[in-house]
Every structure is written in C-alpha cells, then in structure tokens.
Design a protein around this motif. Structure first.
Motif, PDB file in Angstrom:
ATOM      1  N   TYR A   1       0.849  -1.182   0.000  1.00 42.29           N
ATOM      2  CA  TYR A   1       0.000   0.000   0.000  1.00 42.29           C
ATOM      3  C   TYR A   1       0.887   1.235   0.000  1.00 42.29           C
ATOM      4  O   TYR A   1       1.879   1.295   0.729  1.00 42.29           O
TER       5      TYR A   1
ATOM      6  N   VAL B   1      -3.332   3.301  -0.054  1.00 44.25           N
ATOM      7  CA  VAL B   1      -3.999   2.779  -1.245  1.00 44.25           C
ATOM      8  C   VAL B   1      -3.178   1.612  -1.800  1.00 44.25           C
ATOM      9  O   VAL B   1      -1.969   1.754  -2.029  1.00 44.25           O
ATOM     10  N   GLN B   2      -3.835   0.476  -2.039  1.00 44.42           N
ATOM     11  CA  GLN B   2      -3.105  -0.691  -2.538  1.00 44.42           C
ATOM     12  C   GLN B   2      -2.590  -0.434  -3.942  1.00 44.42           C
ATOM     13  O   GLN B   2      -3.312   0.048  -4.822  1.00 44.42           O
TER      14      GLN B   2
ATOM     15  N   TRP C   1      -8.995  -6.698  -5.347  1.00 43.83           N
ATOM     16  CA  TRP C   1      -8.155  -5.624  -5.871  1.00 43.83           C
ATOM     17  C   TRP C   1      -7.684  -5.948  -7.289  1.00 43.83           C
ATOM     18  O   TRP C   1      -7.305  -7.079  -7.589  1.00 43.83           O
TER      19      TRP C   1
END
Length: 193
Positions: A108, A112-113, A181
C-alpha cells in the motif's frame, strides 16, 4: 504490470532472475561472505547496480537500507513482527507491506493498494519464486527491493538446494488480503510502456 522473481540458490550466495511483463530485464545477487545480508539489483548488461540492499542489525525484526542508483537511501523496517507488517518511507510517501495468511503480501502507498505478490508453494532444487502484480505506474525497483528483502528475511531454508514446500503463514495479520483488488493499467499509447 507483472514482475516475476526466480531465485537460484548457489553454495555461497543467491542469484535472482527478474522478469518485467514476461521479459528478463534484471538480475540480483547476494554477497558471498557477509554476516548481514547484502543484495544488489542490476539491469541486464549493466555493471552498476540499480538498487543496493543492506541488512542492518535488528533482533528478529527486519531492518534494511535500500539505496537507489541516483544516491537516494531509504529504510525498510518491521512495524509489527507478529502481524507481519513492514514499512518504508520514500519521497514523502508511506509504503506499508502486509503479510497475509498463506504466502501472499500486499503493498500500500499512502493507504492505497498498489501491488501484491505470492510466493510459489513448492520449489524444486533452485529457490523461491515470486509473482507480483502491480499498478502499471508503480516503482518496480522499489517493489523488487521489498520482495527480495522479505525473501532474505523470512526464508527458513537458507542454503537449501533441494525440494521445499512452503505452507505459508497461519498467524495473525495486520490487514486482510483483498482478493477483489485489480491493478490500474496505463493505456498502451503511453510511450513508457
């Protein structure tokens, strides 16, 4: 972007072949005779390392410096040993690396990944293999460094050249793996790709 890292264990050091989107672009080697782990990442056909990784003394925890070709240096360290949470600050951004149950890690940037990787379950007479998926605009030098550091830090079969099965982590985790994701892709018209 996809990054594959394939380790070959030699008698006195490790060597890695590193592929970017299916093409071999880099290699990494560890130092032969060193008490603390030292790794260098090179672009193919170049003599000067793009990235140099040096382990620092820390009881059980990971603590490494990452030095880039331009001279910038950052510190990679353990945030939580029990939950396999690691952290690195680069250019004002916080990178958090989370170990998950099994053999997966997520990266991250500022919450935020941007990437994740998985270690292969079985290695046959060579070493560990990793497959990374990331946003196209991610700093691949940094992602490669993170993966190599954790390979060196967590490998429990150093010097082993035989068959090895990794059952992964069963313990606590600081953040659950996000199976939904997906990486952000850069349009093919971008001249960098």
């Amino acid at each position: 972007m996809e990054i594959d890292i394939n380790q070959k264990k030699l008698s006195v050091k490790d060597k890695y072949k590193i592929y970017l989107n299916g093409q071999e672009r880099f290699f990494a080697t560890s130092s032969m005779f060193s008490f603390m782990s030292k790794l260098q990442v090179f672009e193919l056909d170049h003599d000067f390392p793009r990235v140099a990784i040096q382990q620092k003394w820390a009881w059980v925890k990971a603590k490494y410096t990452i030095k880039f070709e331009g001279g910038a240096e950052v510190l990679f360290r353990t945030e939580s040993f029990w939950k396999r949470h690691f952290q690195c600050y680069v250019g004002g951004s916080a990178y958090d690396i989370y170990g998950h149950r099994g053999r997966k890690f997520s990266v991250y940037k500022d919450g935020v990944q941007i990437a994740w990787w998985e270690k292969a379950a079985v290695s046959w007479f060579n070493g560990d293999n990793y497959h990374l998926i990331s946003d196209d605009n991610s700093d691949y030098d940094l992602l490669i460094a993170f993966c190599l550091i954790l390979d060196q830090h967590e490998s429990n079969h150093k010097g082993s050249n035989g068959f090895h099965v990794d059952f992964g982590n069963f313990g606590p985790q600081a953040r659950k793996f996000d199976a939904n994701w997906r990486p952000k892709l850069v349009p093919k018209t971008d001249p960098r790709f």
